[in-house]
Scaffold this active site. Structure first.
Site, mmCIF file in Angstrom:
data_model
loop_
_atom_site.group_PDB
_atom_site.id
_atom_site.type_symbol
_atom_site.label_atom_id
_atom_site.label_comp_id
_atom_site.label_asym_id
_atom_site.label_seq_id
_atom_site.Cartn_x
_atom_site.Cartn_y
_atom_site.Cartn_z
ATOM 1 N N LYS A 205 -76.045 26.076 3.266
ATOM 2 C CA LYS A 205 -75.782 26.472 4.663
ATOM 3 C C LYS A 205 -75.217 27.886 4.756
ATOM 4 O O LYS A 205 -75.189 28.451 5.847
ATOM 5 C CB LYS A 205 -74.853 25.458 5.336
ATOM 6 C CG LYS A 205 -75.609 24.198 5.726
ATOM 7 C CD LYS A 205 -74.789 23.283 6.592
ATOM 8 C CE LYS A 205 -75.649 22.086 7.007
ATOM 9 N NZ LYS A 205 -74.834 21.020 7.606
ATOM 10 N N ASP A 283 -73.471 11.059 3.409
ATOM 11 C CA ASP A 283 -73.628 12.206 4.320
ATOM 12 C C ASP A 283 -73.917 11.714 5.744
ATOM 13 O O ASP A 283 -73.268 12.127 6.712
ATOM 14 C CB ASP A 283 -74.790 13.072 3.790
ATOM 15 C CG ASP A 283 -74.979 14.365 4.557
ATOM 16 O OD1 ASP A 283 -74.014 14.824 5.203
ATOM 17 O OD2 ASP A 283 -76.100 14.913 4.518
HETATM 18 FE FE LIG Z 1 -77.419 18.868 4.355
#
Ligand SMILES: [Fe+2]
Length: 333
Positions: A205, A283
């Site tokens: 990210k 997640d």
């Molecule tokens: Fe991810």
């Protein structure tokens, strides 16, 4: 935008990597000044920093001021053995014991006290250097590993401070994943890979623009593709770092689904390693049970309802979801 390799290189310039032999401090303690001198000469010729102590008392006094990286310690002193010292200090300072003894009782006492190694006397300089070199290599690896850990922490921090809604996400996913891995009895090595891999899963990210990562409204196809690309971006930038290799499949594949509908590679079933499947479910679970810019945190009941619905669609392994639910019921996570 920097790649992780570039950031790592930059970080290296600010870190003292000079873990050379000169930085390894060795205390030598033996009641024979001659033995101490011979060992000290040998180690100094090989580039180590040494200090010599001919009594345990002097050694203890010095340790109170400065701890060494390792102590080379004789077992028999004039009036006693160094057993009490070993019992008191072996947990906090690595000790390599030296002795002429072949008495099984003494050897038992020595080895029962967590010394890191044993060198029989008389000492051969080759054996001494080999043992010290092996030990210092282990220290250097540990120090490098700690440095890498600091670097990873600072990278994760740079990702998480950008987005208040995902702050703490990687830590939580790591903790949940570790608990699941232990619950389903994976071996310790797999648990460690999962724990660290989960911390790193969204590292790509750093390659997503703020205007896309932090956008509150709906994303265009192009913006969504940029978000999805964090998996490949993370993988490509970490692939040159040997220390990251065990975690590459988690970084690249944590958005894959068992039915092949995930990304970036559309992997199916057993093509997705168990380590990755665990992190993927952790997640999703953390995302569902955390507050987002567009909704409040969902209840545990709703989150599990969604996960079981997704299992029925073929996304997830039910054994992992069941493990997660058991851990949640026991309030372990
Ligand atoms: Fe991810």
């Amino acid at each position: 935008m920097h790649t992780i390799s570039e950031l790592w290189e930059k970080q290296c310039k600010t870190i003292d990597f000079n873990h050379t032999k000169k930085n390894i401090l060795i205390y030598i303690s033996d009641d024979s000044q001659i033995v101490c001198s011979v060992i000290e000469k040998n180690l100094k010729e090989n580039g180590f920093t040494t200090e010599v102590f001919t009594t345990i008392e002097k050694l203890v006094d010095r340790i109170k001021i400065k701890k060494p990286d390792v102590i080379l310690l004789d077992f028999y002193f004039e009036e006693s053995t160094s057993l009490e010292f070993i019992q008191n200090y072996a947990q906090s300072i690595p000790i390599i014991c030296m002795s002429t003894t072949e008495n099984p009782d003494d050897l038992n006492l020595i080895f029962n006290n967590q010394i890191v190694d044993f060198i029989p006397k008389p000492i051969h300089s080759d054996i001494l250097c080999l043992k010290i070199n092996n030990f210092t290599r282990r220290i250097e690896q540990m120090k490098d590993f700690e440095t890498i850990q600091v670097f990873i922490d600072s990278l994760l921090y740079t990702i998480e401070i950008r987005d208040i809604y995902t702050r703490g996400h990687s830590e939580r996913v790591s903790c949940i994943s570790e608990h699941i891995a232990k619950y389903i009895s994976l071996d310790e090595q797999q648990v460690q890979i999962i724990k660290r891999g989960a911390l790193l899963h969204d590292i790509g990210k750093v390659g997503v623009r703020d205007s896309v990562l932090l956008k509150a409204g709906s994303l265009s196809n192009e913006e969504f593709a940029e978000i999805k690309n964090h998996t490949v971006f993370g993988y490509n930038t970490c692939i040159n770092l040997n220390s990251f290799h065990p975690y590459l499949s988690i970084i690249r594949s944590h958005h894959e689904k068992l039915d092949g509908s995930g990304y970036p590679d559309g992997l199916k079933g057993s093509e997705i390693p168990i380590e990755v499947q665990i992190v993927s479910i952790a997640d999703v679970f953390d995302a569902l049970t955390s507050k987002r810019v567009y909704r409040d945190a969902l209840s545990l009941e709703t989150a599990f309802k969604i996960l079981f619905e997704e299992y029925k669609k073929g996304f997830w392994d039910v054994e992992i979801i069941n493990a997660l639910r058991s851990l949640s019921e026991k309030k372990t996570i």
